[in-house]
Design an enzyme around this catalytic site. Sequence first.
Site, PDB file in Angstrom:
ATOM      1  NE  ARG A 109     -37.016 -44.216  16.599  1.00 40.89           N
ATOM      2  CZ  ARG A 109     -35.734 -44.511  16.605  1.00 40.89           C
ATOM      3  NH1 ARG A 109     -35.344 -45.761  16.574  1.00 40.89           N
ATOM      4  NH2 ARG A 109     -34.825 -43.576  16.623  1.00 40.89           N
ATOM      5  CE1 TYR A 215     -40.996 -54.878  18.214  1.00 44.72           C
ATOM      6  CE2 TYR A 215     -39.651 -56.220  16.747  1.00 44.72           C
ATOM      7  CZ  TYR A 215     -39.886 -55.020  17.407  1.00 44.72           C
ATOM      8  OH  TYR A 215     -39.016 -53.967  17.242  1.00 44.72           O
ATOM      9  CG  ASP A 296     -27.810 -44.386  14.522  1.00 47.40           C
ATOM     10  OD1 ASP A 296     -27.368 -45.390  15.121  1.00 47.40           O
ATOM     11  OD2 ASP A 296     -28.899 -44.385  13.916  1.00 47.40           O
TER      12      ASP A 296
HETATM   13  P1  FAD Z   1     -31.292 -40.543  16.599  1.00 40.73           P
HETATM   14  O1  FAD Z   1     -32.294 -41.362  17.329  1.00 40.73           O
HETATM   15  O2  FAD Z   1     -31.376 -40.468  15.121  1.00 40.73           O
HETATM   16  O3  FAD Z   1     -31.367 -39.062  17.203  1.00 40.73           O
HETATM   17  C1  FAD Z   1     -30.685 -37.979  16.625  1.00 40.73           C
HETATM   18  C2  FAD Z   1     -31.353 -36.695  17.096  1.00 40.73           C
HETATM   19  O4  FAD Z   1     -30.557 -35.591  16.688  1.00 40.73           O
HETATM   20  C3  FAD Z   1     -32.732 -36.479  16.482  1.00 40.73           C
HETATM   21  O5  FAD Z   1     -33.647 -36.100  17.487  1.00 40.73           O
HETATM   22  C4  FAD Z   1     -32.504 -35.369  15.456  1.00 40.73           C
HETATM   23  O6  FAD Z   1     -33.661 -34.580  15.235  1.00 40.73           O
HETATM   24  C5  FAD Z   1     -31.382 -34.588  16.131  1.00 40.73           C
HETATM   25  N1  FAD Z   1     -30.550 -33.797  15.215  1.00 40.73           N
HETATM   26  C6  FAD Z   1     -30.026 -34.236  14.038  1.00 40.73           C
HETATM   27  N2  FAD Z   1     -29.322 -33.246  13.450  1.00 40.73           N
HETATM   28  C7  FAD Z   1     -29.433 -32.164  14.269  1.00 40.73           C
HETATM   29  C8  FAD Z   1     -28.919 -30.824  14.214  1.00 40.73           C
HETATM   30  N3  FAD Z   1     -28.181 -30.405  13.175  1.00 40.73           N
HETATM   31  N4  FAD Z   1     -29.193 -29.974  15.237  1.00 40.73           N
HETATM   32  C9  FAD Z   1     -29.954 -30.395  16.304  1.00 40.73           C
HETATM   33  N5  FAD Z   1     -30.477 -31.649  16.394  1.00 40.73           N
HETATM   34  C10 FAD Z   1     -30.200 -32.517  15.407  1.00 40.73           C
HETATM   35  N6  FAD Z   1     -31.945 -50.207  17.460  1.00 40.73           N
HETATM   36  C11 FAD Z   1     -32.130 -51.062  18.502  1.00 40.73           C
HETATM   37  O7  FAD Z   1     -31.363 -51.023  19.492  1.00 40.73           O
HETATM   38  N7  FAD Z   1     -33.147 -51.983  18.478  1.00 40.73           N
HETATM   39  C12 FAD Z   1     -34.004 -52.085  17.418  1.00 40.73           C
HETATM   40  O8  FAD Z   1     -34.921 -52.928  17.418  1.00 40.73           O
HETATM   41  C13 FAD Z   1     -33.830 -51.199  16.292  1.00 40.73           C
HETATM   42  N8  FAD Z   1     -34.652 -51.250  15.215  1.00 40.73           N
HETATM   43  C14 FAD Z   1     -34.457 -50.374  14.168  1.00 40.73           C
HETATM   44  C15 FAD Z   1     -35.298 -50.448  13.049  1.00 40.73           C
HETATM   45  C16 FAD Z   1     -35.121 -49.580  11.959  1.00 40.73           C
HETATM   46  C17 FAD Z   1     -36.014 -49.664  10.747  1.00 40.73           C
HETATM   47  C18 FAD Z   1     -34.072 -48.625  12.005  1.00 40.73           C
HETATM   48  C19 FAD Z   1     -33.851 -47.674  10.849  1.00 40.73           C
HETATM   49  C20 FAD Z   1     -33.231 -48.542  13.131  1.00 40.73           C
HETATM   50  C21 FAD Z   1     -33.423 -49.423  14.204  1.00 40.73           C
HETATM   51  N9  FAD Z   1     -32.597 -49.380  15.333  1.00 40.73           N
HETATM   52  C22 FAD Z   1     -32.758 -50.247  16.373  1.00 40.73           C
HETATM   53  C23 FAD Z   1     -31.495 -48.391  15.410  1.00 40.73           C
HETATM   54  C24 FAD Z   1     -31.880 -47.167  16.227  1.00 40.73           C
HETATM   55  O9  FAD Z   1     -33.095 -46.628  15.752  1.00 40.73           O
HETATM   56  C25 FAD Z   1     -30.773 -46.101  16.149  1.00 40.73           C
HETATM   57  O10 FAD Z   1     -29.515 -46.712  16.289  1.00 40.73           O
HETATM   58  C26 FAD Z   1     -30.940 -45.063  17.269  1.00 40.73           C
HETATM   59  O11 FAD Z   1     -32.132 -44.344  17.072  1.00 40.73           O
HETATM   60  C27 FAD Z   1     -29.757 -44.108  17.304  1.00 40.73           C
HETATM   61  O12 FAD Z   1     -29.980 -43.140  18.295  1.00 40.73           O
HETATM   62  P2  FAD Z   1     -29.236 -41.744  18.228  1.00 40.73           P
HETATM   63  O13 FAD Z   1     -29.660 -41.006  19.464  1.00 40.73           O
HETATM   64  O14 FAD Z   1     -27.791 -41.933  17.976  1.00 40.73           O
HETATM   65  O15 FAD Z   1     -29.810 -41.016  16.924  1.00 40.73           O
END
Ligand code: FAD
Length: 391
Positions: A109, A215, A296
């Site tokens: 990741r 994997y 997310d």
């Molecule tokens: P995030 O990656 O959570 O990023 C959010 C960012 O916002 C972070 O850097 C955080 O620090 C920042 N932030 C939060 N609040 C604030 C604030 N108030 N002020 C400033 N910054 C802030 N997805 C896949 O496609 N394939 C996979 O194989 C897969 N495997 C997974 C396995 C597990 C166990 C889990 C839990 C999830 C998995 N996922 C997978 C899902 C994937 O990890 C998430 O959907 C993805 O990380 C979402 O990205 P995002 O950018 O929306 O949020």
Amino acid sequence: MKQSEPLIGVIGAGIGGLAAAAALRARGFNVRIFEQAQKFARVGAGIQMTPNPMKVLRALGVEPELRRISFEPVSGLNRDYDSGAVTNELPLRTAIEARYGAPYLCAHRADLHMAIKNVVPDEVISFGRKLAGIDQGPSSVTLTFADGATEQVDALIAADGVHSIVRDAMLGKEEPRFTGRVAYRTTFPASLLGDKQIAPSRTKWWGPDRHIVIYYVTANRDEVYFVTSQPEDAGWMTPESWSTKGDVKALREAFSAFHPEVRHVLDSCPEVYKWALLARDPLPRWSEGRVVLLGDACHPMPPYMAQGAAMALEDAIVLARCLDGVEPEGFAAAFRRYEANRKPRASQIQQNSGKNTWMQHNTNPDWVYGYDAVTAPLTDSTVDPAVKIAS
Ligand code: FAD
């Protein structure tokens, strides 16, 4: 200070926020990312990139690096937990590339995150900026940070993840439901497996009420990853967090009835982390004026289809396409158009993920893997169509 050129603010330098910034900059937008962390941490997790997000990564210029560093599995293998019988096998590598025009890769990741970060200039990202509140005016959004500092932007993309405070500000505090299940996960050196290495596939072992996915996450197969899902009585006390430790002995016990190949992996791993699995329904809306949610923040889902980050990447490119050539007065309408284009698909995948049946038996994955967010025709509608849930 507000700049003369329109400025789009992004909250969160996760996979979705970085991808949105890269896609918008490629279309000439002035973007700033505000990230709460002081620096990126190397979270011990793997991530599957199926052909649909790979097309987004290709458009962002990330594909060559990801191919170089990732493990490319021979197949997506689904096996019975104790007999080891194969219930479904999807050929990957050249077969999947011929079918969908993009590869299926398994990465660490943190390596995926870094590869996306590398297409965004350092000066675009401000670390140590924790958003505390937003105030939307008629033509701008004021951001207030935890240290009391403020910034003004012409529009805001909230890519602040599963605990999004922008979503809470827009729709009220959410109340997710604990599913009664917890995901244990870790990465560890493949050398700890000794002579008994894992199969060169992405393998999911299906038990009656629990499963494990295993994997490699590196091209040279020197690091192994697994993620489980299992019932756990006190799991409701576990947060959704990448840093919460789990008890490796309890994990081994929970999978003691599984095939020897699985038990060998669990016996070899030195430590584990755990993440509570919560359920959420699709949100009523994703945007309000010049503020929009992505990834997310608007459609968190259980990891059972490996599509959470995939959806965040698809969101990023579709949002950038909807904003392409749009002046600030049109941002709100462009955000509604993005929502109208993204919500049916993301909600369908969000709801299907919760069922945890994906690919266990013969399944046609065309509707998920065959979608190309870079070229898919976009509807001009700004009205959210009824969300249909199909299996
Ligand atoms: P995030 O990656 O959570 O990023 C959010 C960012 O916002 C972070 O850097 C955080 O620090 C920042 N932030 C939060 N609040 C604030 C604030 N108030 N002020 C400033 N910054 C802030 N997805 C896949 O496609 N394939 C996979 O194989 C897969 N495997 C997974 C396995 C597990 C166990 C889990 C839990 C999830 C998995 N996922 C997978 C899902 C994937 O990890 C998430 O959907 C993805 O990380 C979402 O990205 P995002 O950018 O929306 O949020």
